[in-house]
Scaffold this motif. Structure first.
Motif, PDB file in Angstrom:
ATOM      1  N   PRO A 166      -0.126  -4.097   6.857  1.00  0.00           N
ATOM      2  CA  PRO A 166      -0.804  -3.450   5.912  1.00  0.00           C
ATOM      3  C   PRO A 166      -0.730  -1.746   5.867  1.00  0.00           C
ATOM      4  CG  PRO A 166      -2.345  -4.144   7.718  1.00  0.00           C
ATOM      5  CD  PRO A 166      -0.779  -4.838   7.993  1.00  0.00           C
ATOM      6  N   ILE A 167      -0.478  -1.225   6.886  1.00  0.00           N
ATOM      7  CA  ILE A 167      -0.269   0.334   6.655  1.00  0.00           C
ATOM      8  C   ILE A 167       0.963   0.743   6.026  1.00  0.00           C
ATOM      9  CG2 ILE A 167       0.772   0.840   9.193  1.00  0.00           C
ATOM     10  CD1 ILE A 167      -1.483   3.327   8.879  1.00  0.00           C
TER      11      ILE A 167
ATOM     12  N   ASN B 288      -6.279  -1.792  -2.937  1.00  0.00           N
ATOM     13  CA  ASN B 288      -6.270  -0.778  -1.685  1.00  0.00           C
ATOM     14  C   ASN B 288      -7.290  -1.342  -0.783  1.00  0.00           C
ATOM     15  OD1 ASN B 288      -4.123   0.904  -2.365  1.00  0.00           O
ATOM     16  ND2 ASN B 288      -5.184   1.877  -4.112  1.00  0.00           N
ATOM     17  N   ASP B 289      -8.396  -1.659  -1.299  1.00  0.00           N
ATOM     18  CA  ASP B 289      -9.506  -1.936  -0.294  1.00  0.00           C
ATOM     19  C   ASP B 289      -9.092  -3.105   0.616  1.00  0.00           C
ATOM     20  OD1 ASP B 289     -11.013   0.115  -1.290  1.00  0.00           O
ATOM     21  OD2 ASP B 289     -12.126  -1.116  -2.808  1.00  0.00           O
TER      22      ASP B 289
ATOM     23  N   ASP C  79       2.222   9.094  10.945  1.00  0.00           N
ATOM     24  CA  ASP C  79       1.526   7.970  10.388  1.00  0.00           C
ATOM     25  C   ASP C  79       1.253   6.825  11.567  1.00  0.00           C
ATOM     26  OD1 ASP C  79       1.726   8.583   7.358  1.00  0.00           O
ATOM     27  OD2 ASP C  79       3.523   8.180   7.552  1.00  0.00           O
TER      28      ASP C  79
ATOM     29  N   THR D 121       0.369   0.370   2.277  1.00  0.00           N
ATOM     30  CA  THR D 121      -0.301   1.390   1.613  1.00  0.00           C
ATOM     31  C   THR D 121       0.629   2.760   1.524  1.00  0.00           C
ATOM     32  OG1 THR D 121      -1.008   2.688   3.754  1.00  0.00           O
ATOM     33  CG2 THR D 121      -2.518   0.850   3.148  1.00  0.00           C
ATOM     34  N   HIS D 122       1.859   2.536   1.767  1.00  0.00           N
ATOM     35  CA  HIS D 122       2.954   3.611   1.886  1.00  0.00           C
ATOM     36  C   HIS D 122       3.876   2.944   0.875  1.00  0.00           C
ATOM     37  CE1 HIS D 122       1.313   6.806   5.044  1.00  0.00           C
ATOM     38  NE2 HIS D 122       0.846   5.868   5.384  1.00  0.00           N
TER      39      HIS D 122
ATOM     40  N   VAL E 165      -6.071  -4.194   1.274  1.00  0.00           N
ATOM     41  CA  VAL E 165      -4.935  -3.928   2.264  1.00  0.00           C
ATOM     42  C   VAL E 165      -5.691  -3.018   3.449  1.00  0.00           C
ATOM     43  CG1 VAL E 165      -3.184  -2.272   2.663  1.00  0.00           C
ATOM     44  CG2 VAL E 165      -3.384  -3.752   0.688  1.00  0.00           C
ATOM     45  N   SER E 166      -6.675  -2.204   3.391  1.00  0.00           N
ATOM     46  CA  SER E 166      -7.287  -1.495   4.316  1.00  0.00           C
ATOM     47  C   SER E 166      -8.268  -1.986   5.195  1.00  0.00           C
ATOM     48  CB  SER E 166      -8.405  -0.082   3.602  1.00  0.00           C
ATOM     49  OG  SER E 166      -7.469   0.575   2.557  1.00  0.00           O
TER      50      SER E 166
ATOM     51  N   ASN F 253      -0.051  -2.303  -5.470  1.00  0.00           N
ATOM     52  CA  ASN F 253      -1.405  -1.594  -5.294  1.00  0.00           C
ATOM     53  C   ASN F 253      -1.768  -0.779  -6.357  1.00  0.00           C
ATOM     54  OD1 ASN F 253      -1.705  -2.270  -2.410  1.00  0.00           O
ATOM     55  ND2 ASN F 253      -0.718  -0.424  -1.772  1.00  0.00           N
TER      56      ASN F 253
END
Length: 273
Positions: A117-118, A12-13, A38, A121-122, A15-16, A6
């Protein structure tokens, strides 16, 4: 720490864009059962409904996590394992694999694998390695062991022993023959002295699994990915050809522990001879 995950806003976009907030997802519901933050309202709603069907599900989640801590400590401190491939990582929480391993052996190298995907992001929370060691994150699906191995080989030396960890992940590979094939592919790629660490839900009554049936049916109608339970014999088949560490196949809460209730989640550790 490796900052390869990332690195850009566009990543990031991307993945979001993959994150669904309209349907419950396992990693987030599991996080809810563990008391984490989360998760989304849909995850909490489904998690609460599953708890209604199967009130001990929170105990299962906590027992699975505690099993991870005991196993990784044993492998790093007593068996000399310095490489861990953790497939189906889930969302970061306390005492992640690298924290436990590097507490015992700071030079341990850990590769985490997940395709939620979440979780991605972590990922940076999972990449806070001790200076002597390494952690990395691979965005890959458990159904694709060749991709996992190819990516992991950039961080792990697959000619040296590896602990392959699959906690609560084979239950999302619905076809048992395919699940066995995934395990065989992974274990064929690592040398003698490697370990396979498994947990898996069951309906077997001696572990109190009867309540799992309605809970899993509800889950499969209202959440993703779909899940299946397996018998002791099916679970044991994943460990064929490996030497089981004592106490063998047990409730994960009872693997080298007498604390907590028995839960309907098998746990076992096998060593490749």
């Amino acid at each position: 720490m490796n900052d390869s995950v990332n690195d850009s806003a566009s990543a990031n976009d991307s993945v979001s864009d993959r994150i669904r907030t309209d349907i419950a997802h396992n990693a987030r519901v599991w996080n809810y059962w563990l008391g984490g933050k989360d998760n989304y309202p849909v995850d909490r709603a489904v998690g609460a409904q599953v708890t209604g069907f199967y009130p001990s599900i929170g105990e299962v989640a906590r027992a699975d996590r505690a099993f991870l801590g005991r196993v990784v400590t044993r492998l790093a401190a007593e068996e000399g394992v310095r490489q861990f491939l953790d497939i189906g990582t889930g969302l970061p929480t306390a005492d992640n694999t690298h924290e436990v391993a590097q507490r015992a052996a700071p030079g341990s190298r850990i590769v985490y694998v997940d395709n939620d995907p979440i979780v991605l992001t972590h990922a940076r929370a999972l990449l806070t390695s001790a200076p002597e060691g390494v952690t990395e994150y691979v965005d890959a699906d458990a159904h694709d062991p060749e991709r996992i191995l190819a990516a992991a080989s950039a961080t792990l030396d697959l000619s040296r022993p590896v602990a392959v960890m699959m906690l609560g992940i084979l239950n999302f590979i619905l076809d048992t023959d395919e699940a066995r094939s995934v395990v065989r592919t992974l274990m064929d790629a690592v040398p003698s002295g490697s370990f396979l660490v498994l947990t898996h839900p069951t309906l077997e009554p001696e572990l109190g699994g009867e309540g799992n049936r309605a809970a899993m049916a509800f889950w499969n109608e209202n959440a993703t990915p779909p899940i299946t339970a397996r018998t002791r014999a099916e679970f044991a088949s994943f460990l064929d050809g490996l030497d089981l560490l004592e106490p063998g196949i047990v409730s994960c809460s009872r693997w080298r522990s007498e604390e907590g209730a028995v839960v309907a989640q098998f746990g076992a550790v096998g060593r490749k001879p």
